[in-house]
Design an enzyme around this catalytic site. Structure first.
Site, mmCIF file in Angstrom:
data_model
loop_
_atom_site.group_PDB
_atom_site.id
_atom_site.type_symbol
_atom_site.label_atom_id
_atom_site.label_comp_id
_atom_site.label_asym_id
_atom_site.label_seq_id
_atom_site.Cartn_x
_atom_site.Cartn_y
_atom_site.Cartn_z
ATOM 1 N N TYR A 1 0.895 -1.209 0.007
ATOM 2 C CA TYR A 1 0.208 0.169 0.173
ATOM 3 C C TYR A 1 0.880 1.422 0.059
ATOM 4 C CZ TYR A 1 -3.492 -3.386 1.093
ATOM 5 O OH TYR A 1 -4.262 -4.553 1.263
ATOM 6 N N HIS B 1 -8.984 1.539 -5.235
ATOM 7 C CA HIS B 1 -8.102 0.827 -4.526
ATOM 8 C C HIS B 1 -6.669 1.190 -4.549
ATOM 9 C CE1 HIS B 1 -11.350 -2.070 -3.299
ATOM 10 N NE2 HIS B 1 -11.758 -1.929 -4.538
#
EC number: 4.2.1.10
Length: 156
Positions: free
Chosen positions: A22, A99
């Site tokens: 991430y 996302h």
């Protein structure tokens, strides 16, 4: 014009949680960048994050009649929460799903989101840029809805 940005479970840990997947950018940094982008576009922006499915649903419901579009990162809930999917389908504004990671390059169970079928579109895999692209799309969808003829023009 007002855009709602909603973040689901574990996104409060951005920058620390699985940085190899991430990245190291925090949610606060992403929000600051989106505030700048919204300000430049002359758009009001509101943020909400929760680790609880019901709180996200309550936020979506409370925004009815108050926002013009939403950007949502449902986190893992996007893969299995029929309740969140139904809440997105029930609101009177378009939503863009985002996302950070490319969910199609990850584990098989992440390749499908139940929420994708009820949002205007999905953006994934661009890290924090996914949010900026999502906000740009949400603003455009909201503008198109405002400009659509009242006799049933497309809402995006």
């Amino acid at each position: 014009m007002k855009i709602l940005v909603i973040n689901g479970p574990n996104l409060n840990l951005l920058g620390n949680r699985e940085p190899e997947t991430y990245g190291r950018t925090t949610l606060a940094t992403i929000e600051a960048e989106l505030r700048r982008q919204a300000s430049q576009a002359g758009v009001e922006i509101e943020f909400f994050q929760s680790n609880h499915e019901g709180a996200l649903i309550d936020c979506l419901h409370a925004a009815r009649g108050r926002v013009d579009a939403a950007v949502i990162n449902p986190g893992a809930l996007g893969h299995y929460s029929i309740a969140l999917r139904d809440a997105l389908a029930a609101v009177d504004y378009p939503a863009v799903e985002v996302h950070l990671s490319n969910i199609y390059r990850r584990e098989e169970f992440r390749h499908h989101t139940v929420t994708a079928a009820v949002v205007a579109g999905q953006i994934s895999g661009f890290g924090p840029l996914s949010y900026r692209l999502g906000l740009e799309a949400a603003i455009e969808l909201a503008r198109r809805r405002r400009e659509a003829p009242p006799d049933g023009g497309s809402n995006g």
